[in-house]
Design a protein around this motif. Structure first.
Motif, PDB file in Angstrom:
ATOM      1  N   LEU A  49       1.589   4.142   1.631  1.00 23.64           N
ATOM      2  CA  LEU A  49       0.538   3.124   1.639  1.00 23.64           C
ATOM      3  C   LEU A  49      -0.565   3.484   2.629  1.00 23.64           C
ATOM      4  O   LEU A  49      -1.748   3.224   2.384  1.00 23.64           O
ATOM      5  CB  LEU A  49       1.135   1.763   1.983  1.00 23.64           C
ATOM      6  CG  LEU A  49       2.141   1.198   0.971  1.00 23.64           C
ATOM      7  CD1 LEU A  49       2.753  -0.095   1.496  1.00 23.64           C
ATOM      8  CD2 LEU A  49       1.475   0.963  -0.387  1.00 23.64           C
ATOM      9  N   THR A  50      -0.185   4.099   3.756  1.00 23.61           N
ATOM     10  CA  THR A  50      -1.170   4.536   4.751  1.00 23.61           C
ATOM     11  C   THR A  50      -2.088   5.606   4.164  1.00 23.61           C
ATOM     12  O   THR A  50      -3.305   5.593   4.384  1.00 23.61           O
ATOM     13  CB  THR A  50      -0.463   5.083   5.998  1.00 23.61           C
ATOM     14  OG1 THR A  50       0.355   4.051   6.564  1.00 23.61           O
ATOM     15  CG2 THR A  50      -1.474   5.544   7.041  1.00 23.61           C
ATOM     16  N   ILE A  51      -1.513   6.530   3.410  1.00 25.63           N
ATOM     17  CA  ILE A  51      -2.315   7.568   2.758  1.00 25.63           C
ATOM     18  C   ILE A  51      -3.324   6.944   1.810  1.00 25.63           C
ATOM     19  O   ILE A  51      -4.510   7.294   1.821  1.00 25.63           O
ATOM     20  CB  ILE A  51      -1.398   8.557   1.992  1.00 25.63           C
ATOM     21  CG1 ILE A  51      -0.512   9.327   2.972  1.00 25.63           C
ATOM     22  CG2 ILE A  51      -2.232   9.523   1.159  1.00 25.63           C
ATOM     23  CD1 ILE A  51       0.588  10.133   2.300  1.00 25.63           C
ATOM     24  N   ALA A  52      -2.858   6.019   0.982  1.00 24.17           N
ATOM     25  CA  ALA A  52      -3.748   5.373   0.004  1.00 24.17           C
ATOM     26  C   ALA A  52      -4.860   4.605   0.695  1.00 24.17           C
ATOM     27  O   ALA A  52      -6.017   4.635   0.259  1.00 24.17           O
ATOM     28  CB  ALA A  52      -2.938   4.444  -0.893  1.00 24.17           C
ATOM     29  N   TYR A  53      -4.521   3.919   1.796  1.00 25.49           N
ATOM     30  CA  TYR A  53      -5.525   3.104   2.492  1.00 25.49           C
ATOM     31  C   TYR A  53      -6.611   3.967   3.142  1.00 25.49           C
ATOM     32  O   TYR A  53      -7.808   3.722   2.951  1.00 25.49           O
ATOM     33  CB  TYR A  53      -4.838   2.242   3.564  1.00 25.49           C
ATOM     34  CG  TYR A  53      -5.804   1.459   4.407  1.00 25.49           C
ATOM     35  CD1 TYR A  53      -6.413   0.303   3.921  1.00 25.49           C
ATOM     36  CD2 TYR A  53      -6.142   1.894   5.697  1.00 25.49           C
ATOM     37  CE1 TYR A  53      -7.323  -0.402   4.697  1.00 25.49           C
ATOM     38  CE2 TYR A  53      -7.043   1.196   6.467  1.00 25.49           C
ATOM     39  CZ  TYR A  53      -7.632   0.039   5.982  1.00 25.49           C
ATOM     40  OH  TYR A  53      -8.529  -0.649   6.738  1.00 25.49           O
ATOM     41  N   PHE A  54      -6.218   4.967   3.902  1.00 27.37           N
ATOM     42  CA  PHE A  54      -7.204   5.771   4.623  1.00 27.37           C
ATOM     43  C   PHE A  54      -7.964   6.734   3.698  1.00 27.37           C
ATOM     44  O   PHE A  54      -9.023   7.234   4.077  1.00 27.37           O
ATOM     45  CB  PHE A  54      -6.531   6.540   5.763  1.00 27.37           C
ATOM     46  CG  PHE A  54      -6.265   5.708   6.972  1.00 27.37           C
ATOM     47  CD1 PHE A  54      -7.280   5.437   7.883  1.00 27.37           C
ATOM     48  CD2 PHE A  54      -5.021   5.147   7.192  1.00 27.37           C
ATOM     49  CE1 PHE A  54      -7.050   4.649   8.998  1.00 27.37           C
ATOM     50  CE2 PHE A  54      -4.765   4.365   8.310  1.00 27.37           C
ATOM     51  CZ  PHE A  54      -5.786   4.093   9.205  1.00 27.37           C
ATOM     52  N   SER A  55      -7.427   6.972   2.509  1.00 26.96           N
ATOM     53  CA  SER A  55      -8.160   7.820   1.554  1.00 26.96           C
ATOM     54  C   SER A  55      -9.434   7.162   1.055  1.00 26.96           C
ATOM     55  O   SER A  55     -10.319   7.837   0.532  1.00 26.96           O
ATOM     56  CB  SER A  55      -7.252   8.158   0.363  1.00 26.96           C
ATOM     57  OG  SER A  55      -6.133   8.925   0.779  1.00 26.96           O
TER      58      SER A  55
END
Length: 374
Positions: free
Chosen positions: A365-371
């Protein structure tokens, strides 16, 4: 065949041998845990020897690459790496295993920095992005190592003899590749440090790389243990989870360039984070063989494209040269790759493996958010 094409083959061969050795170690962690009668907590502590060795090698690796060139560092570090793998197989106590794992981590990071420096130099010659190809070779080697490991486990062959076979495969490949490596590294304007603290945008890329490779490292080291301890599959099936993960990781990575061309980097990174989270959630919610295998396939698809995309974006930095920016971001990712497995062990020891895998879903979820920033 031109010299540049030969260099591409040589660099790819080193990536392959590097991935084969690491995958062979990862595939037999459950066997080593069982032979030494280690609990999850004890195994987590033992696995810390790898990141400690890697952390200590960071300044050494940068200094050596700057002083004598990446080619020489690739040669001696890869030779020691294969010997360290043999040492792991011959370790019959923690007093031997821990220092050998420390050495494995030490020279492993030397290979990571030096061979990526080679790849960056060749990319500068090609004037187009080819890093994904090399990381795809690493993934294919991981798949091969997982397959060999699954066979060795099914045939009850001990890690010692397993690693002797891997050594006999990896050494000739390395000796073949050395003659084709680049003699000189990519040049940069002005004097720049080998490791630079990245600017804000590169820090975000570093965070994305850290989260993705922590998930990846957890799958390498703990997927087999999860199948054995939580899903409770037969011993002969333990290696299949790692194999399933590597199949989709390698396959999707080889298609990543075309998919990115159609979807764009931002969308591709967001999808990668979402797939990682969904796959891990499926593994946790349904600890049954078929859903767990499907979850591992999805996680492999999720993490496959993140690192090549992050490296490509880092290479476009306007404040640092491509090589230095890549080294800065890759260090964050590599630390996540090495720190993830022991942290999973410690969390599992304090609670359970399912709880530790729940926490991994937040990394996706962190990857998706900061992308969204890209």
């Amino acid at each position: 065949m031109t010299n540049i094409q030969k260099s591409r083959i040589g660099i790819g061969a080193v990536f392959f041998s590097y991935g084969l050795c690491f995958a062979s170690w990862a595939a037999r962690i459950p066997s080593i845990q069982q032979s030494l009668q280690l609990s999850e907590s004890a195994l987590g502590i033992v696995l810390f020897a790898l990141p400690i060795g890697s952390l200590l090698s960071l300044p050494i690796s940068g200094f050596l690459v700057a002083k004598i060139g990446s080619k020489k560092v690739v040669i001696f570090s890869s030779l020691i790496y294969t010997l360290a793998l043999l040492g792991i197989g011959f370790s019959e106590s923690l007093l031997v295993l821990v220092p050998v794992l420390f050495l494995f981590g030490l020279v492993g990071n030397m290979i990571n920095i030096s061979i990526n420096t080679q790849a960056v130099g060749l990319e500068a010659i090609y004037k187009r992005n080819i890093l994904a190809t090399f990381h795809g070779m690493w993934s294919l080697a991981g798949f091969a190592g997982a397959g060999i490991g699954a066979y060795m486990i099914a045939e009850s062959i001990t890690p010692k003899y397993h690693y002797m076979v891997v050594y006999a495969i990896a050494l000739p490949i390395l000796l073949f590749s050395y003659r084709f490596l680049l003699n000189e590294d990519a040049k940069t304007e002005g004097a720049q440090p080998m490791f630079a603290w990245p600017e804000k945008s590169l820090l975000v890329l570093g965070l994305i790389a850290f989260c993705s490779m922590m998930s990846e490292g957890a799958m390498f080291d703990w997927s087999g243990v999860y199948l054995k301890k939580v899903v409770k599959v037969d011993q002969d099936w333990v290696g299949l989870g790692y194999t399933a993960f590597m199949v989709t990781m390698a396959g999707t990575r080889l298609l990543a360039d075309k998919l990115t061309h159609h979807l764009g980097m931002k969308t591709m990174l967001q999808l990668s984070g979402a797939f990682t989270a969904v796959g891990l959630l499926l593994i946790v919610v349904f600890p049954i063989f078929i859903p767990t295998m499907i979850g591992l396939l999805i996680v492999g698809m999720g993490v496959s494209s993140v690192i090549p995309l992050v490296y490509s974006l880092a290479g476009k930095s306007k404040q640092l040269s491509p090589g230095i920016a890549l080294a800065s971001v890759s260090t964050f990712g590599f630390l996540g790759f090495l720190l993830g497995p022991p942290l999973i062990g410690l969390i599992a020891g304090a609670s359970s493996l399912r709880v530790s895998f729940i926490l991994l879903t937040f990394l996706g979820l962190t990857i998706a958010y900061f992308s969204k920033r890209f």
